[in-house]
Design a protein around this motif. Sequence first.
Motif, PDB file in Angstrom:
ATOM      1  N   ALA A 286      -0.511  -1.864  -9.552  1.00 31.26           N
ATOM      2  CA  ALA A 286      -1.048  -2.376 -10.809  1.00 31.26           C
ATOM      3  C   ALA A 286      -1.526  -1.257 -11.725  1.00 31.26           C
ATOM      4  O   ALA A 286      -1.566  -1.431 -12.949  1.00 31.26           O
ATOM      5  CB  ALA A 286      -2.203  -3.340 -10.521  1.00 31.26           C
TER       6      ALA A 286
ATOM      7  N   LEU B 261       3.182 -10.691 -11.362  1.00 31.85           N
ATOM      8  CA  LEU B 261       3.705  -9.408 -10.914  1.00 31.85           C
ATOM      9  C   LEU B 261       5.231  -9.368 -11.026  1.00 31.85           C
ATOM     10  O   LEU B 261       5.810  -8.358 -11.447  1.00 31.85           O
ATOM     11  CB  LEU B 261       3.283  -9.139  -9.463  1.00 31.85           C
ATOM     12  CG  LEU B 261       1.805  -8.805  -9.250  1.00 31.85           C
ATOM     13  CD1 LEU B 261       1.483  -8.764  -7.758  1.00 31.85           C
ATOM     14  CD2 LEU B 261       1.445  -7.484  -9.901  1.00 31.85           C
TER      15      LEU B 261
ATOM     16  N   ALA C 287       7.572  -6.953 -13.383  1.00 32.07           N
ATOM     17  CA  ALA C 287       8.687  -6.177 -12.841  1.00 32.07           C
ATOM     18  C   ALA C 287       9.959  -6.411 -13.651  1.00 32.07           C
ATOM     19  O   ALA C 287      10.659  -5.465 -14.019  1.00 32.07           O
ATOM     20  CB  ALA C 287       8.917  -6.561 -11.378  1.00 32.07           C
TER      21      ALA C 287
ATOM     22  N   TYR D 245       6.703  -3.182  -8.443  1.00 31.72           N
ATOM     23  CA  TYR D 245       6.081  -4.461  -8.769  1.00 31.72           C
ATOM     24  C   TYR D 245       6.719  -5.608  -7.984  1.00 31.72           C
ATOM     25  O   TYR D 245       6.028  -6.517  -7.499  1.00 31.72           O
ATOM     26  CB  TYR D 245       6.189  -4.734 -10.264  1.00 31.72           C
ATOM     27  CG  TYR D 245       4.926  -4.392 -11.025  1.00 31.72           C
ATOM     28  CD1 TYR D 245       3.706  -4.952 -10.689  1.00 31.72           C
ATOM     29  CD2 TYR D 245       4.970  -3.509 -12.107  1.00 31.72           C
ATOM     30  CE1 TYR D 245       2.551  -4.634 -11.384  1.00 31.72           C
ATOM     31  CE2 TYR D 245       3.820  -3.180 -12.809  1.00 31.72           C
ATOM     32  CZ  TYR D 245       2.617  -3.748 -12.429  1.00 31.72           C
ATOM     33  OH  TYR D 245       1.485  -3.429 -13.121  1.00 31.72           O
TER      34      TYR D 245
ATOM     35  N   SER E 159       5.442  -5.511  -4.570  1.00 36.68           N
ATOM     36  CA  SER E 159       4.053  -5.971  -4.533  1.00 36.68           C
ATOM     37  C   SER E 159       3.962  -7.488  -4.660  1.00 36.68           C
ATOM     38  O   SER E 159       3.118  -8.130  -4.028  1.00 36.68           O
ATOM     39  CB  SER E 159       3.254  -5.305  -5.660  1.00 36.68           C
ATOM     40  OG  SER E 159       3.224  -3.909  -5.483  1.00 36.68           O
TER      41      SER E 159
END
Length: 208
Positions: free
Chosen positions: A16, A83, A87, A193, A196
């Motif tokens: 982040a 997220l 991305a 991202y 994640s």
Amino acid sequence: MNIESWVVFCAIWTAASLPFGPNAANCVVISLSNGFARSLWCVAGIAAAGLCHMAAAGLGLSTLLLANAALFQVVKWLGVAYLAWLALGLLRTKAPPIKLPRQARTAPLVLARRAFLISMSNPKAILVYLAVFPQFIDAGAPLAPQLVVLVPTSLAIGALVYGGYCALGRVVGRLLASAKRRRRFQQGIGGFYLFSAAGLAWFDPRRA
């Protein structure tokens, strides 16, 4: 908070913090124009804004999440979606060259205040705190000890990332001045991202 939860939090919080957004750009510009030492005041301003964001997310929204399992899942999957959206945006968006204007030397407190306001007014920063931070609050454990771990960890990661942008200000300015190079940078962060988002979808602090 156990070690597994902490490691996952560190990985996602690093993801982040890495993208080259308004905070990073400000650190690079100030490092170029005012020097590395003075640019660290930007990091202080970003940290102060982070404390404000975490106070809102950790003490406000997380309280509701702890009391409502269904709401916890809603916010969790909103975080995953956010997220993933970030991305895809990084992977699809063309990156224009960065313009780095020269500025006169500025007073340290002015630099800190400017960085604080940039971070506080950045909707992406606000959404990251709201979407990610509460996910690592364990409903079965007292809140204060968890914040004692999460808050310093997130601040330390932010300081390292933005301190890195300050230290590499001159190099980063030249490196990302090329749209092609910035595009590669965005693709790498976009992949991080996506990784994640998958990690957040799998992770449940109540299961860890």
